[in-house]
Design an enzyme around this catalytic site. Structure first.
Site, PDB file in Angstrom:
ATOM      1  N   ASP A  38       0.826  -1.205   0.000  1.00  0.00           N
ATOM      2  CA  ASP A  38       0.000   0.000   0.000  1.00  0.00           C
ATOM      3  C   ASP A  38       0.864   1.261   0.000  1.00  0.00           C
ATOM      4  OD1 ASP A  38      -2.280   1.490   0.057  1.00  0.00           O
ATOM      5  OD2 ASP A  38      -2.883   0.944   2.089  1.00  0.00           O
ATOM      6  N   ASN A  86     -10.791  -2.900  -6.139  1.00  0.00           N
ATOM      7  CA  ASN A  86      -9.994  -1.935  -6.915  1.00  0.00           C
ATOM      8  C   ASN A  86     -10.609  -1.581  -8.277  1.00  0.00           C
ATOM      9  OD1 ASN A  86      -6.770  -3.138  -5.690  1.00  0.00           O
ATOM     10  ND2 ASN A  86      -7.985  -1.412  -4.980  1.00  0.00           N
TER      11      ASN A  86
HETATM   12  C1  FPP Z   1      -2.281   0.270  -3.210  1.00  0.00           C
HETATM   13  O1  FPP Z   1      -1.692   1.544  -3.171  1.00  0.00           O
HETATM   14  C2  FPP Z   1      -1.686  -0.475  -4.291  1.00  0.00           C
HETATM   15  C3  FPP Z   1      -2.364  -1.055  -5.308  1.00  0.00           C
HETATM   16  C4  FPP Z   1      -3.831  -1.051  -5.425  1.00  0.00           C
HETATM   17  C5  FPP Z   1      -1.660  -1.721  -6.404  1.00  0.00           C
HETATM   18  C6  FPP Z   1      -0.482  -2.519  -5.985  1.00  0.00           C
HETATM   19  C7  FPP Z   1       0.254  -2.976  -7.174  1.00  0.00           C
HETATM   20  C8  FPP Z   1       1.595  -2.966  -7.266  1.00  0.00           C
HETATM   21  C9  FPP Z   1       2.498  -2.562  -6.154  1.00  0.00           C
HETATM   22  C10 FPP Z   1       2.269  -3.464  -8.486  1.00  0.00           C
HETATM   23  C11 FPP Z   1       1.952  -4.887  -8.717  1.00  0.00           C
HETATM   24  C12 FPP Z   1       2.906  -5.525  -9.569  1.00  0.00           C
HETATM   25  C13 FPP Z   1       2.644  -6.565 -10.379  1.00  0.00           C
HETATM   26  C14 FPP Z   1       3.754  -7.204 -11.045  1.00  0.00           C
HETATM   27  C15 FPP Z   1       1.277  -7.051 -10.632  1.00  0.00           C
HETATM   28  P1  FPP Z   1      -2.612   2.829  -3.369  1.00  0.00           P
HETATM   29  O2  FPP Z   1      -2.601   3.211  -4.792  1.00  0.00           O
HETATM   30  O3  FPP Z   1      -3.961   2.570  -2.784  1.00  0.00           O
HETATM   31  O4  FPP Z   1      -1.844   3.889  -2.524  1.00  0.00           O
HETATM   32  P2  FPP Z   1      -2.474   5.117  -1.760  1.00  0.00           P
HETATM   33  O5  FPP Z   1      -3.257   4.540  -0.613  1.00  0.00           O
HETATM   34  O6  FPP Z   1      -1.275   5.872  -1.328  1.00  0.00           O
HETATM   35  O7  FPP Z   1      -3.326   5.866  -2.731  1.00  0.00           O
END
Ligand code: FPP
Length: 261
Positions: A38, A86
């Site tokens: 996250d 998501n």
């Molecule tokens: C949450 O951070 C993260 C996600 C929903 C996506 C996670 C995916 C990756 C780290 C890459 C995955 C890699 C592969 C190879 C599939 P957020 O965007 O909710 O962060 P925030 O809370 O700061 O907005």
């Protein structure tokens, strides 16, 4: 030699990591680690970049943590890459996230083969875009005979959906006369889950300061040790990962029993 293969050269950074790897490997290493990655959006915002830049950096970090987990002898890591919730995000962001498995696997697959790592996936595959399905299926096929660490991606995964599907399968077995109601046990619920081939996680890590499970592996995490950090996922490096493992090694897991048992 192995260290050179993993980190490229024997510089100070590699030597520091090698020391920590040796230290950690002397004690019990969690067999299965689940990670809620996250904080990508906040990482990007802090740098005045678009949210997707944070996801891209987060993807690069998956490689770093995969190598680190493999180096200390972890048997499996499950990474929460995309939840069933998501899909509510803006279309452009969802499209970007759905391209990441192709990019990641496209460049990392040769190294995964070299490291004997097997790719697996939990989540409902059939609603993912075709190109995402192809990338994941191709990687699973190419790595299926690898016998080392499992790199398990949770993609379009939600624990409640997983449990509903498991209940439906069990109900069908009862309806078809293949199972008695009295034969429903923890064991056969576990074996109907998407994680049927994996042990329950020993350690759950969530980055970015959020302290919740967000519909991730609710059944499987019943006795898991939790480790939360303020560090945003793209900044969560090998040292932070090894700090989590060191803390885990200090914990006394009792599974409801008494201290020392
Ligand atoms: C949450 O951070 C993260 C996600 C929903 C996506 C996670 C995916 C990756 C780290 C890459 C995955 C890699 C592969 C190879 C599939 P957020 O965007 O909710 O962060 P925030 O809370 O700061 O907005």
């Amino acid at each position: 030699m192995l260290n050179k293969l993993i980190w490229g050269k024997s510089d100070k950074h590699s030597q520091d990591l090698q020391e920590r790897i040796s230290e950690i490997s002397n004690e019990e290493v969690p067999a299965h680690i689940a990670i809620i990655m996250d904080g990508n959006g906040r990482w990007a915002k802090k740098r005045a970049l678009p949210r997707v830049a944070g996801h891209h950096e987060g993807m690069k970090n998956v490689r770093k943590i995969t190598r680190a987990a493999n180096a200390i002898g972890v048997k499996a890591i499950t990474l929460y890459a995309f939840s069933t919730e998501n899909w509510k995000r803006p279309r452009k962001e969802v499209e970007f996230l759905m391209r990441l498995p192709e990019e990641f696997l496209g460049s990392f697959l040769p190294e995964l083969m070299e490291l004997n790592i097997r790719i697996e996936m939990i989540g409902e595959m059939d609603v993912l875009p075709d190109h995402t399905q192809r990338a994941v299926q191709n990687a699973m096929e190419q790595t299926k005979d690898n016998t080392g660490m499992v790199l398990n991606f949770a993609l379009n995964y939600g624990s409640r959906t997983e449990l509903v599907l498991a209940m439906q399968r069990i109900a069908k077995k009862i309806k078809d006369g293949d199972l008695e109601v009295s034969d429903i046990t923890e064991h056969n619920i576990t074996s109907e889950l998407m994680t049927a081939n994996l042990p329950d996680p020993d350690l759950l890590i969530r980055t970015s300061g959020e302290i919740r499970l967000s519909n991730f592996m609710l059944w499987q995490l019943a006795y898991t040790e939790f480790w939360f950090t303020e560090i945003l996922w793209p900044d969560f490096d090998e040292h932070a990962f090894f700090d989590a493992i060191k803390d885990y090694q200090k914990r006394n897991r009792r599974y409801g029993g008494l201290k020392g048992e």
